[in-house]
Design an enzyme around this catalytic site. Sequence first.
Site, PDB file in Angstrom:
ATOM      1  N   ASP A 173      36.208  34.588  29.358  1.00  0.00           N
ATOM      2  CA  ASP A 173      35.748  34.999  30.689  1.00  0.00           C
ATOM      3  C   ASP A 173      34.233  35.191  30.723  1.00  0.00           C
ATOM      4  O   ASP A 173      33.565  35.173  29.686  1.00  0.00           O
ATOM      5  CB  ASP A 173      36.460  36.303  31.116  1.00  0.00           C
ATOM      6  N   ASN A 213      43.504  49.490  31.118  1.00  0.00           N
ATOM      7  CA  ASN A 213      44.490  49.347  32.200  1.00  0.00           C
ATOM      8  C   ASN A 213      45.494  48.221  31.915  1.00  0.00           C
ATOM      9  O   ASN A 213      46.246  47.825  32.789  1.00  0.00           O
ATOM     10  CB  ASN A 213      43.790  49.099  33.547  1.00  0.00           C
ATOM     11  N   GLU A 224      43.452  41.453  35.714  1.00  0.00           N
ATOM     12  CA  GLU A 224      43.673  42.852  36.033  1.00  0.00           C
ATOM     13  C   GLU A 224      45.126  43.068  36.471  1.00  0.00           C
ATOM     14  O   GLU A 224      45.838  42.095  36.757  1.00  0.00           O
ATOM     15  CB  GLU A 224      42.720  43.267  37.164  1.00  0.00           C
ATOM     16  N   HIS A 243      44.730  45.066  31.048  1.00  0.00           N
ATOM     17  CA  HIS A 243      44.304  43.693  31.365  1.00  0.00           C
ATOM     18  C   HIS A 243      44.128  42.861  30.092  1.00  0.00           C
ATOM     19  O   HIS A 243      43.917  43.391  29.010  1.00  0.00           O
ATOM     20  CB  HIS A 243      43.045  43.669  32.251  1.00  0.00           C
TER      21      HIS A 243
HETATM   22  P1  PGA Z   1      36.947  46.435  24.471  1.00  0.00           P
HETATM   23  O1  PGA Z   1      37.497  45.567  25.675  1.00  0.00           O
HETATM   24  O2  PGA Z   1      37.120  45.613  23.235  1.00  0.00           O
HETATM   25  O3  PGA Z   1      35.483  46.639  24.812  1.00  0.00           O
HETATM   26  O4  PGA Z   1      37.738  47.697  24.436  1.00  0.00           O
HETATM   27  C1  PGA Z   1      38.792  45.063  25.655  1.00  0.00           C
HETATM   28  C2  PGA Z   1      39.092  44.468  27.002  1.00  0.00           C
HETATM   29  O5  PGA Z   1      38.716  45.066  28.032  1.00  0.00           O
HETATM   30  O6  PGA Z   1      39.710  43.397  27.046  1.00  0.00           O
END
Ligand code: PGA
Length: 257
Positions: free
Chosen positions: A75, A150, A157, A152
Amino acid sequence: MISSKSITIFSDYEALSIAAADHVYQALHDGLQEKGKFVFGCATGGTPARFYQQLLSLLQQHPVSLRSFFTVNLDEYYPMPQSNEQSYYSWMKRIFWHPLQQMNLSFDYERQVLIPDGDVQDPRKEAKQYEDKIRTWGGIDVQILGIGENGHIGFNEPGSERGSRMRLVSLTESTRRTNAKFFGGDIQAVPKQAITMGVETILEAKEILVLVSGKQKAEIMKKIFSAAEPTSDIPATYLLKHPHTHWFFDTDAAALM
Ligand code: PGA
């Protein structure tokens, strides 16, 4: 409860990162030898940072020709020019591509990487071309993945469907709040949209390695592994039906499971 075949719990973040790097190094080594090509799905964020350092150090100690090694990212923020320091393009260049290119293993990030362009006029066209390119490269061999607080995956999301593909999405307030730490703590500076691989795009990877670290992830991990069925409310639950997904946790992330 949906059972997942492959879960490993490590003592801490360091052990998890080392094990993940070993796993990916072995897969790329074997893939290059057996198929002459390896396509690696990359993630950005706090969790995989140490993993990339470990992978670079393994490649330094045990060099292989990376002429046919390709990377594909999940992404990118939108709108977001690549030249912006906070773009995932800049992050990948700093953390992985540039150091890799310096190692004289025939890796050239001008030619061998794919990351969504967050600066295009037509995100729909960008998304379509991106998926076509992944297909041209023969699909993703191993995808590294983090999990959002959350639930995702990529920027899919809550509410993202099983069949979703690469597209422009809106980020939730909670994701923007969590990621504000990468924007000097200012939520207003976090873009409101992103271009992300869809759930379906991610599930097409031949193998997925999910890295989860820290007590802030314990609650969502409990929810994922106690879900009766995969649900769009928690997109990460779709991973539980993917036949070759390995979950690497540290003890903090696994504390409530
Ligand atoms: P993080 O992000 O490794 O910074 O916890 C994970 C994500 O949001 O996919």
